[in-house]
Design a protein around this motif. Structure first.
Motif, PDB file in Angstrom:
ATOM      1  N   VAL A  92       0.840  -1.200   0.000  1.00  0.00           N
ATOM      2  CA  VAL A  92       0.000   0.000   0.000  1.00  0.00           C
ATOM      3  C   VAL A  92       0.878   1.254   0.000  1.00  0.00           C
ATOM      4  O   VAL A  92       0.610   2.222  -0.726  1.00  0.00           O
ATOM      5  N   GLY A  93       1.948   1.255   0.796  1.00  0.00           N
ATOM      6  CA  GLY A  93       2.858   2.400   0.804  1.00  0.00           C
ATOM      7  C   GLY A  93       3.540   2.601  -0.526  1.00  0.00           C
ATOM      8  O   GLY A  93       3.737   3.732  -0.975  1.00  0.00           O
ATOM      9  N   TYR A  94       3.926   1.503  -1.177  1.00  0.00           N
ATOM     10  CA  TYR A  94       4.549   1.609  -2.501  1.00  0.00           C
ATOM     11  C   TYR A  94       3.575   2.180  -3.516  1.00  0.00           C
ATOM     12  O   TYR A  94       3.941   3.044  -4.322  1.00  0.00           O
ATOM     13  N   ILE A  95       2.343   1.713  -3.477  1.00  0.00           N
ATOM     14  CA  ILE A  95       1.340   2.225  -4.421  1.00  0.00           C
ATOM     15  C   ILE A  95       1.066   3.702  -4.146  1.00  0.00           C
ATOM     16  O   ILE A  95       0.987   4.515  -5.074  1.00  0.00           O
ATOM     17  N   LYS A  96       0.956   4.067  -2.875  1.00  0.00           N
ATOM     18  CA  LYS A  96       0.602   5.445  -2.528  1.00  0.00           C
ATOM     19  C   LYS A  96       1.727   6.431  -2.824  1.00  0.00           C
ATOM     20  O   LYS A  96       1.490   7.509  -3.372  1.00  0.00           O
ATOM     21  N   PHE A  97       2.965   6.067  -2.476  1.00  0.00           N
ATOM     22  CA  PHE A  97       4.045   7.040  -2.564  1.00  0.00           C
ATOM     23  C   PHE A  97       4.894   6.927  -3.823  1.00  0.00           C
ATOM     24  O   PHE A  97       5.527   7.880  -4.231  1.00  0.00           O
ATOM     25  N   ALA A  98       4.947   5.781  -4.458  1.00  0.00           N
ATOM     26  CA  ALA A  98       5.838   5.631  -5.606  1.00  0.00           C
ATOM     27  C   ALA A  98       5.079   5.599  -6.930  1.00  0.00           C
ATOM     28  O   ALA A  98       5.468   6.270  -7.880  1.00  0.00           O
ATOM     29  N   ILE A  99       4.034   4.835  -6.988  1.00  0.00           N
ATOM     30  CA  ILE A  99       3.346   4.672  -8.274  1.00  0.00           C
ATOM     31  C   ILE A  99       2.467   5.871  -8.598  1.00  0.00           C
ATOM     32  O   ILE A  99       2.433   6.348  -9.734  1.00  0.00           O
ATOM     33  N   THR A 100       1.755   6.383  -7.599  1.00  0.00           N
ATOM     34  CA  THR A 100       0.809   7.470  -7.868  1.00  0.00           C
ATOM     35  C   THR A 100       1.444   8.854  -7.724  1.00  0.00           C
ATOM     36  O   THR A 100       0.726   9.852  -7.697  1.00  0.00           O
ATOM     37  N   GLU A 101       2.755   8.929  -7.651  1.00  0.00           N
ATOM     38  CA  GLU A 101       3.418  10.227  -7.541  1.00  0.00           C
ATOM     39  C   GLU A 101       3.277  10.975  -8.864  1.00  0.00           C
ATOM     40  O   GLU A 101       3.549  10.441  -9.933  1.00  0.00           O
ATOM     41  N   SER A 102       2.842  12.218  -8.768  1.00  0.00           N
ATOM     42  CA  SER A 102       2.646  13.001  -9.990  1.00  0.00           C
ATOM     43  C   SER A 102       3.957  13.670 -10.385  1.00  0.00           C
ATOM     44  O   SER A 102       4.673  14.218  -9.549  1.00  0.00           O
ATOM     45  N   ILE A 103       4.237  13.630 -11.658  1.00  0.00           N
ATOM     46  CA  ILE A 103       5.428  14.263 -12.204  1.00  0.00           C
ATOM     47  C   ILE A 103       4.962  15.345 -13.171  1.00  0.00           C
ATOM     48  O   ILE A 103       4.327  15.051 -14.175  1.00  0.00           O
ATOM     49  N   ARG A 104       5.290  16.583 -12.831  1.00  0.00           N
ATOM     50  CA  ARG A 104       4.856  17.692 -13.670  1.00  0.00           C
ATOM     51  C   ARG A 104       5.898  17.968 -14.737  1.00  0.00           C
ATOM     52  O   ARG A 104       7.097  18.009 -14.447  1.00  0.00           O
ATOM     53  N   PRO A 105       5.456  18.186 -15.949  1.00  0.00           N
ATOM     54  CA  PRO A 105       6.413  18.500 -17.014  1.00  0.00           C
ATOM     55  C   PRO A 105       6.953  19.924 -16.862  1.00  0.00           C
ATOM     56  O   PRO A 105       6.286  20.808 -16.355  1.00  0.00           O
ATOM     57  N   ILE A 106       8.174  20.106 -17.311  1.00  0.00           N
ATOM     58  CA  ILE A 106       8.806  21.424 -17.266  1.00  0.00           C
ATOM     59  C   ILE A 106       8.693  22.046 -18.661  1.00  0.00           C
ATOM     60  O   ILE A 106       8.978  21.401 -19.668  1.00  0.00           O
ATOM     61  N   ARG A 107       8.270  23.304 -18.677  1.00  0.00           N
ATOM     62  CA  ARG A 107       8.109  23.996 -19.957  1.00  0.00           C
ATOM     63  C   ARG A 107       9.454  24.312 -20.540  1.00  0.00           C
ATOM     64  O   ARG A 107      10.357  24.806 -19.876  1.00  0.00           O
ATOM     65  N   ILE A 108       9.592  24.012 -21.812  1.00  0.00           N
ATOM     66  CA  ILE A 108      10.831  24.321 -22.509  1.00  0.00           C
ATOM     67  C   ILE A 108      10.700  25.729 -23.077  1.00  0.00           C
ATOM     68  O   ILE A 108       9.877  26.003 -23.937  1.00  0.00           O
ATOM     69  N   THR A 109      11.512  26.634 -22.569  1.00  0.00           N
ATOM     70  CA  THR A 109      11.396  28.034 -22.995  1.00  0.00           C
ATOM     71  C   THR A 109      12.374  28.379 -24.090  1.00  0.00           C
ATOM     72  O   THR A 109      12.099  29.230 -24.922  1.00  0.00           O
TER      73      THR A 109
END
Length: 113
Positions: A92-109
């Protein structure tokens, strides 16, 4: 009475472990181009012959009508329950903290060509 694992004696598992280690040494020696692999195979062959020729356990079966009780049954069940609960908590901890972690894209300027 001998100790059996899956219906076979400990000696068979000892021979299997010896041959697995010899095979590992042989494969590593092929990669590093040394001749120690053949020496390991020869040593394990001699050990296997000795283990097969000189059995340690008696071949006669001693039949006794004594009942064998497992006095550690309760502790083994408690350990099994503890391991099951810790596995579920870890999953449950692996699913909560590792799999469902959101990764936001960085805008290329700036583009570099």
């Amino acid at each position: 009475m001998t100790n059996l694992i899956f219906g076979v004696g400990i000696g068979l598992f000892l021979i299997l472990i010896l041959w697995a280690l010899a095979l590992l040494v042989f494969i590593i020696s092929l990669r590093i181009e040394k001749k120690i692999g053949t020496i390991a195979i020869l040593i394990v062959s001699i050990c296997t012959i000795v283990l097969i020729v000189l059995p340690r356990a008696s071949e006669k079966f001693n039949s006794t009508n004594k009942k064998i009780y497992d006095h550690l049954f309760i502790w083994r069940i408690l350990l099994l329950v503890l391991l099951l609960i810790s596995s579920i908590v870890g999953l449950v901890g692996y699913i909560k903290f590792a799999i469902t972690e959101s990764i936001r894209p960085i805008r290329i300027t700036t583009w570099v060509f």
